[in-house]
Motif scaffolding. Sequence first.
Motif, PDB file in Angstrom:
ATOM      1  N   CYS A  95      45.153 -26.531  39.545  1.00  0.00           N
ATOM      2  CA  CYS A  95      46.111 -26.950  38.526  1.00  0.00           C
ATOM      3  C   CYS A  95      47.169 -25.872  38.323  1.00  0.00           C
ATOM      4  N   LYS A  96      48.384 -26.321  38.037  1.00  0.00           N
ATOM      5  CA  LYS A  96      49.476 -25.424  37.656  1.00  0.00           C
ATOM      6  C   LYS A  96      49.925 -25.840  36.269  1.00  0.00           C
ATOM      7  N   PHE A  97      49.869 -24.891  35.348  1.00  0.00           N
ATOM      8  CA  PHE A  97      50.220 -25.147  33.957  1.00  0.00           C
ATOM      9  C   PHE A  97      51.660 -24.715  33.744  1.00  0.00           C
ATOM     10  N   ILE A  98      52.537 -25.694  33.556  1.00  0.00           N
ATOM     11  CA  ILE A  98      53.978 -25.469  33.534  1.00  0.00           C
ATOM     12  C   ILE A  98      54.515 -25.364  32.109  1.00  0.00           C
ATOM     13  N   ASN A  99      54.063 -26.259  31.253  1.00  0.00           N
ATOM     14  CA  ASN A  99      54.490 -26.284  29.853  1.00  0.00           C
ATOM     15  C   ASN A  99      53.277 -26.478  28.959  1.00  0.00           C
ATOM     16  N   PRO A 100      53.297 -25.909  27.762  1.00  0.00           N
ATOM     17  CA  PRO A 100      52.172 -26.112  26.846  1.00  0.00           C
ATOM     18  C   PRO A 100      52.113 -27.556  26.361  1.00  0.00           C
ATOM     19  N   GLU A 123      46.747 -36.110  44.198  1.00  0.00           N
ATOM     20  CA  GLU A 123      47.742 -35.351  43.439  1.00  0.00           C
ATOM     21  C   GLU A 123      47.982 -36.023  42.099  1.00  0.00           C
ATOM     22  N   GLY A 124      48.318 -35.219  41.102  1.00  0.00           N
ATOM     23  CA  GLY A 124      48.597 -35.783  39.795  1.00  0.00           C
ATOM     24  C   GLY A 124      49.516 -34.913  38.971  1.00  0.00           C
ATOM     25  N   GLU A 125      50.111 -35.546  37.969  1.00  0.00           N
ATOM     26  CA  GLU A 125      50.967 -34.863  36.996  1.00  0.00           C
ATOM     27  C   GLU A 125      50.588 -35.331  35.604  1.00  0.00           C
ATOM     28  N   LEU A 126      50.459 -34.377  34.694  1.00  0.00           N
ATOM     29  CA  LEU A 126      50.231 -34.692  33.298  1.00  0.00           C
ATOM     30  C   LEU A 126      51.547 -34.482  32.570  1.00  0.00           C
ATOM     31  N   ASN A 131      58.031 -37.461  28.538  1.00  0.00           N
ATOM     32  CA  ASN A 131      58.190 -37.375  29.991  1.00  0.00           C
ATOM     33  C   ASN A 131      58.390 -35.943  30.494  1.00  0.00           C
ATOM     34  N   ILE A 132      57.872 -34.969  29.774  1.00  0.00           N
ATOM     35  CA  ILE A 132      57.951 -33.575  30.201  1.00  0.00           C
ATOM     36  C   ILE A 132      56.699 -33.248  31.015  1.00  0.00           C
ATOM     37  N   VAL A 133      56.891 -32.775  32.249  1.00  0.00           N
ATOM     38  CA  VAL A 133      55.761 -32.387  33.090  1.00  0.00           C
ATOM     39  C   VAL A 133      55.156 -31.103  32.534  1.00  0.00           C
ATOM     40  N   CYS A 134      53.859 -31.151  32.256  1.00  0.00           N
ATOM     41  CA  CYS A 134      53.172 -29.995  31.693  1.00  0.00           C
ATOM     42  C   CYS A 134      52.171 -29.378  32.664  1.00  0.00           C
ATOM     43  N   VAL A 135      51.499 -30.213  33.453  1.00  0.00           N
ATOM     44  CA  VAL A 135      50.494 -29.728  34.389  1.00  0.00           C
ATOM     45  C   VAL A 135      50.575 -30.564  35.654  1.00  0.00           C
ATOM     46  N   THR A 136      50.493 -29.900  36.803  1.00  0.00           N
ATOM     47  CA  THR A 136      50.366 -30.612  38.076  1.00  0.00           C
ATOM     48  C   THR A 136      49.026 -30.224  38.689  1.00  0.00           C
TER      49      THR A 136
END
Length: 153
Positions: A95-100, A123-126, A131-136
């Motif tokens: 996982c990559k944590f992009i935004n809180p 693959e997934g995106e949270l 619609n802000i990507v927070c975790v991939t």
Amino acid sequence: MTARTLAPTDEDLLDQIREAYPLSPSAQALGFELIAVEQAEQTIEAAFLATPDMVTQAGIVQSGFLTAMLDEALMMAGAAASDMTRFMSITDLRCKFINPVRPGRVVVRARVAKLGRPAIVLEGELRTMNNIVCVTATATAIPVEMARITRPN
């Protein structure tokens, strides 16, 4: 002439999954709701509810809960791609944590990126409801026949 069996529509498969596959306790705890299945793209969308009980001292959702949400959705994407004949045993999850993430409803879009033998790549995106990507996430999974899975009573 033999009758052809028509593949279920995305909406039919969504309804079949909701009716035939009860949520696991972990999915229930995360507020899992399957909201869309796209068979042609081998993709699902699921909503989760990040509750105030899941936050750190900083008021953001703890990464382990977010990882669990992605894990649930990735497994469902793989299972849906197999017409619910296989369970996905995740062997590796990055996982990559992009935004809180703050408490509230979030949506995960998960897909089968590569079908291989014996493993598949998911693959997934949270995203937030804005619609802000927070975790991939990217996962490797081994498909296991549903019939071989022992369910607790």
